[in-house]
Design an enzyme around this catalytic site. Structure first.
Site, PDB file in Angstrom:
ATOM      1  N   ASN A 378      -9.279   5.763  42.599  1.00 52.12           N
ATOM      2  CA  ASN A 378      -8.096   6.329  43.253  1.00 52.12           C
ATOM      3  C   ASN A 378      -6.833   5.554  42.891  1.00 52.12           C
ATOM      4  OD1 ASN A 378      -6.275   7.608  45.115  1.00 52.12           O
ATOM      5  ND2 ASN A 378      -8.038   8.232  46.308  1.00 52.12           N
ATOM      6  N   ASP A 379      -6.721   4.346  43.431  1.00 49.35           N
ATOM      7  CA  ASP A 379      -5.491   3.572  43.214  1.00 49.35           C
ATOM      8  C   ASP A 379      -5.271   3.252  41.743  1.00 49.35           C
ATOM      9  OD1 ASP A 379      -5.034   3.476  45.995  1.00 49.35           O
ATOM     10  OD2 ASP A 379      -6.398   1.783  46.178  1.00 49.35           O
ATOM     11  N   VAL A 380      -6.330   3.082  40.960  1.00 53.19           N
ATOM     12  CA  VAL A 380      -6.187   2.670  39.565  1.00 53.19           C
ATOM     13  C   VAL A 380      -5.751   3.806  38.656  1.00 53.19           C
ATOM     14  CG1 VAL A 380      -7.857   0.805  39.843  1.00 53.19           C
ATOM     15  CG2 VAL A 380      -8.636   3.057  39.039  1.00 53.19           C
ATOM     16  N   ALA A 419      -6.099   1.060  49.061  1.00 51.35           N
ATOM     17  CA  ALA A 419      -4.763   0.557  49.371  1.00 51.35           C
ATOM     18  C   ALA A 419      -4.069   1.387  50.439  1.00 51.35           C
ATOM     19  CB  ALA A 419      -3.906   0.523  48.102  1.00 51.35           C
TER      20      ALA A 419
END
Length: 452
Positions: A378-380, A419
């Site tokens: 997700n965040d990456v 995050a």
């Protein structure tokens, strides 16, 4: 003389173990070498201290085996970071307790002994309590978000100043009460130090606390006049510091910002996101997209680990390769909950290491990729980290999958990543969402691709 020679052998094993662990191809051998070095150290310590403390050493070893082996066998891959945090905290507590015991037993008045003792007690206490909090966060026994106490910053500063003052007082006037007070303040400081850290920054805090534990062990080695502890603690402290720095770089942020720049969410943004639409697809739609592609990149994340879908994704990739599709895996340095998480997970499924590509390998040619498949990450892959200065994760290097020709995003739900930041990639017109458990979805995709 023999004791020191055996400690030297053990120290060399630890160094070779670190070298082996730096390469996936030799990691298993490195682990065995490190375990052998630890065995040499424990046996040497036992033989050397058997006259006075043989029974206690055997009791300690028995307890360690009773706890360690079941824990290692029962803990799932997704829970390894929690176990690392807990074991790290135990190491810090052990160093602090050993220093306290040695202080009361030896009563050494030299300045260096006092300095080593107070540093071991303080750093070990901070590492223990901080590691317990990180364990609670990762295990979701408390909120994973930053916890900002009223006047928390002032309390942390007060605890820091108090710990320095108690160190100085104990150095000047060796006193058991002062040393116990230092341990108590250290415990409070560890909690206040970690509480404001949340989301994807928690693994970095674990790495830093691991470095703290190494320093505490090295200092306790001086307290006990044990060369092996000094060497081992220094290695752990140095490697933990290097790892912390590398993880901070992978996040694109300074260590100060990670530890003290708590994430802040706004209610207005949440309402705005609720009104946005996404494009979802069926297994058959995605199978056609993948089956007739020329170049595919798979970006795995924590969701892959949770679903234990590493074997399913490898089988799908093998089927695509039979159709002549070129497939590689994009591995982000902080994907999952710890560095190397995805590497280890895919290695379990016998994915060739040559297929694992880093950011610098994937991003330059991302525009020629027909389909980027995001599985549990997700965040990456969040474009906000690249394009939105107001985003809490701004500056973190990401896979630019939004620049591929098309994107398949496999998710359980619309919940944000670790995050806690919404992902703009979900609303990109090129993105097709495939909702469901990753393992189940990949298994269905494999069957659908075989039918093409």
């Amino acid at each position: 003389m023999i004791v020191q020679l055996m400690y030297l052998v053990a120290a060399l094993c630890f160094i070779l173990a670190l070298k082996g662990l730096s390469s996936p191809k030799h990691a298993r051998y490195g682990n065995f070498i490190g375990a052998f070095g630890m065995l040499v150290g424990v046996v040497t310590a036992y033989v050397h201290g058997v006259v006075h403390n043989g029974l206690w050493i055997l009791v300690a070893v028995a307890l360690g085996v009773a706890v360690g082996i079941p824990a290692a066998r029962s803990v799932k891959m997704t829970a390894i970071p929690q176990m690392v945090a807990l074991f790290n905290g135990v190491g810090g507590a052990a160093a602090a307790l050993v220093a306290l015991a040695e202080f009361f037993a030896v009563r050494d008045t030299t300045v260096l002994f006092r300095l080593a003792t107070v540093l071991t007690v303080l750093i070990g206490s901070v590492s223990f309590s901080g590691s317990v909090v990180t364990f609670l966060k990762l295990q979701e026994l408390m909120t994973t978000r930053p916890v900002l106490l009223p006047a928390g910053q002032q309390l942390a500063i007060a605890a820091g100043v108090s710990s320095v003052a108690l160190c100085a007082l104990t150095m000047a006037v060796p006193n058991g009460f002062l040393l116990w007070s230092l341990a108590a303040v250290g415990l409070a400081l560890g909690v206040l130090f970690v509480l404001p850290v949340g989301g994807a920054d928690v693994p970095i805090a674990i790495s830093l606390l691991n470095a703290f534990t190494g320093l505490a062990v090295a200092a306790s080695g001086y307290v006990l006049t044990n060369t092996l502890l000094i060497v081992a603690g220094t290695l752990v402290g140095a490697s933990g510091t290097i790892l912390t720095r590398l993880m901070a770089q992978a996040m694109g942020r300074s260590l100060t910002n990670i530890l003290f720049g708590a994430f802040k969410a706004t209610t207005a943004t949440a309402h705005q996101e609720e009104q946005r639409t996404v494009k979802s697809g069926t297994v058959e739609d995605v199978a056609i997209l993948l089956g007739y592609a020329n170049n595919v990149v798979v970006v795995p994340g924590y969701g892959l680990a949770v679903a234990q879908a590493q074997h399913a994704v490898r089988e799908l990739v093998s089927q695509l390769e039979k159709r002549g599709v070129a497939v590689s895996y994009g591995i982000h340095p902080v994907a999952g909950r710890m560095p190397g998480h995805m590497n280890v997970l895919l290695a379990e499924a016998d994915v060739p290491y040559e297929q694992l590509k880093e950011l610098d390998d994937v991003n330059p040619g991302i525009t020629s990729v027909d389909v980027a498949v995001v599985v549990g990450a997700n965040d990456v892959v969040n474009p906000g980290a690249r394009d939105e200065p107001a985003s809490p994760i701004y500056g973190m290097p990401i896979f630019d999958v939004d620049r591929a020709k098309s994107v398949v995003f496999m998710k359980r739900s619309m919940r944000p990543g670790f995050a806690g930041v919404d992902n703009e990639l979900l609303y990109n017109p090129k993105t097709t969402l495939l909702f469901g458990d990753a393992k189940d979805s990949l298994t269905k995709l494999l069957a659908a691709v075989k039918q093409l």
